[in-house]
Design a protein around this motif. Structure first.
Motif, PDB file in Angstrom:
ATOM      1  N   ALA A 252      23.177 -68.690 -11.465  1.00 48.70           N
ATOM      2  CA  ALA A 252      22.976 -67.788 -10.328  1.00 48.70           C
ATOM      3  C   ALA A 252      22.350 -68.593  -9.203  1.00 48.70           C
ATOM      4  CB  ALA A 252      22.079 -66.617 -10.728  1.00 48.70           C
TER       5      ALA A 252
ATOM      6  N   SER B 148      20.700 -68.309  -6.335  1.00 48.63           N
ATOM      7  CA  SER B 148      19.972 -67.276  -5.591  1.00 48.63           C
ATOM      8  C   SER B 148      19.238 -67.867  -4.390  1.00 48.63           C
ATOM      9  CB  SER B 148      18.951 -66.591  -6.508  1.00 48.63           C
ATOM     10  OG  SER B 148      19.572 -66.170  -7.704  1.00 48.63           O
TER      11      SER B 148
ATOM     12  N   ARG C  75      32.979 -65.817  -9.361  1.00 50.97           N
ATOM     13  CA  ARG C  75      31.607 -65.424  -9.073  1.00 50.97           C
ATOM     14  C   ARG C  75      31.594 -63.998  -8.546  1.00 50.97           C
ATOM     15  NH1 ARG C  75      31.456 -69.513  -5.878  1.00 50.97           N
ATOM     16  NH2 ARG C  75      32.421 -69.236  -3.857  1.00 50.97           N
TER      17      ARG C  75
ATOM     18  N   VAL D   1      22.534 -63.307  -4.071  1.00 54.14           N
ATOM     19  CA  VAL D   1      22.571 -63.750  -5.468  1.00 54.14           C
ATOM     20  C   VAL D   1      24.013 -63.748  -5.976  1.00 54.14           C
ATOM     21  CG1 VAL D   1      21.668 -63.435  -7.793  1.00 54.14           C
ATOM     22  CG2 VAL D   1      20.277 -62.761  -5.823  1.00 54.14           C
TER      23      VAL D   1
ATOM     24  N   VAL E 160      26.534 -64.820  -8.884  1.00 54.19           N
ATOM     25  CA  VAL E 160      26.515 -65.231 -10.285  1.00 54.19           C
ATOM     26  C   VAL E 160      27.849 -65.891 -10.604  1.00 54.19           C
ATOM     27  CG1 VAL E 160      26.305 -64.471 -12.679  1.00 54.19           C
ATOM     28  CG2 VAL E 160      24.953 -63.348 -10.881  1.00 54.19           C
TER      29      VAL E 160
ATOM     30  N   TRP F 225      28.946 -61.393  -6.335  1.00 50.37           N
ATOM     31  CA  TRP F 225      27.728 -61.318  -5.536  1.00 50.37           C
ATOM     32  C   TRP F 225      26.916 -60.105  -6.002  1.00 50.37           C
ATOM     33  CZ3 TRP F 225      26.059 -64.893  -1.976  1.00 50.37           C
ATOM     34  CH2 TRP F 225      26.959 -65.925  -1.717  1.00 50.37           C
TER      35      TRP F 225
ATOM     36  N   GLN G  66      18.114 -71.706  -8.740  1.00 53.03           N
ATOM     37  CA  GLN G  66      19.358 -71.702  -9.520  1.00 53.03           C
ATOM     38  C   GLN G  66      19.063 -71.849 -11.008  1.00 53.03           C
ATOM     39  OE1 GLN G  66      21.999 -75.017  -8.957  1.00 53.03           O
ATOM     40  NE2 GLN G  66      23.765 -73.943  -9.796  1.00 53.03           N
TER      41      GLN G  66
END
Length: 273
Positions: free
Chosen positions: A209, A211, A246, A222, A224, A248, A192
């Motif tokens: 992010a 991830s 967010r 992922v 964001v 993806w 992250q």
């Protein structure tokens, strides 16, 4: 007499302005501490999330609340142990064809960071320790049916109004629950990177992010996150409210896609002076 009253009023106004300025400074300081994952401050976030377009037919959706208490424990004068717990409560539907609806507790992730109580001479803040996956899910489709263990670490720097760094963990499954044969073993890396900007009026603008790489399926997920938060006081109690969206950027075959939402309420217990 009028002069005396004027002086009293002026004194009251001055004291009120001074108190307000002090409170604003305190709020800004707390907001900046909240941007530090290993700050020596008790915080209790309630993080609400919504994701959609889940599954191969993109008709699933999930709403979940992460209860995430952060509790620092001093170790001598130079170190802290920071306990970070994630307890998910999940409500989801049609995450795969024919799976229907599930509601309940997911698996708990427990992290312990051992961190110096002061930044390094260059301003670096860091912490390392173990991370545990605890199979507490109340439904087979809400958890992994695996006990997990691995390392975790965080490195960051707070430079004036900016906070930037990354959080990492890797969890391997070490044991299954009972004779479960329906769930795969786990080998997941979580990374992250995060960036935030704190204003003097206790607003926080954040970007991260969250991830995850699944080494078994060889797939990235992922999301964001872009967030805006404000720290206020309800009575004398500091509370942070954060909202955001967010996207993806990368998703697994059966995972979330497109846009999601987040709202966080964080209760803070600052150190007494």
């Amino acid at each position: 007499m009028p002069i005396t009253r004027a002086l009293i009023v002026a004194g009251i106004v001055t004291l009120s302005a001074t108190a307000h300025a002090q409170e604003s400074n305190d709020n800004a300081e707390l907001a900046k501490k909240l941007s530090n994952p290993v700050a020596a401050m008790i915080s209790v976030p309630f993080q609400f999330n919504y994701d959609q377009n889940i599954g191969p037919l993109d008709d699933g959706h999930r709403t979940y609340m992460n209860f995430q208490p952060v509790i620092p424990v001093p170790i001598g004068n130079d170190w802290n142990m920071i306990s970070r717990t994630i307890v998910p409560v999940i409500d989801q539907s049609q995450i795969a064809p024919g799976t229907g609806h599930q509601f309940g507790l997911g698996d708990i992730t427990q992290s312990l960071f051992f961190s110096p109580s002061k930044p390094s001479s260059s301003g670096i803040i860091w912490g390392v320790g173990p991370a545990f996956l605890i199979p507490t899910a109340t439904d087979d489709l809400l958890g992994s049916k695996r006990w997990g263990l691995g390392p975790t670490a965080v490195v960051l720097k707070q430079d004036h109004a900016w906070t930037y760094g990354f959080l990492f963990n890797h969890i391997w499954s070490i044991a299954k629950v009972g004779n479960d044969r329906t769930h795969s073993d786990i080998s997941n890396t979580f990374i992250q990177p995060f960036l935030s900007y704190n204003t003097p009026t206790a607003w926080t603008y954040g970007l991260n992010a969250e991830s995850t790489y699944d080494w078994k399926a060889h797939q990235w997920a992922v999301p964001v996150n872009l967030t805006i938060g404000k720290l206020v006081r309800i009575g004398n109690h500091p509370v942070s409210f954060t909202g955001g969206v967010r996207y993806w950027a990368q998703h697994t075959d059966a995972g979330q896609k497109g846009w999601g939402f987040r709202f966080v309420v964080t209760l803070l217990v600052p150190e007494k002076r």
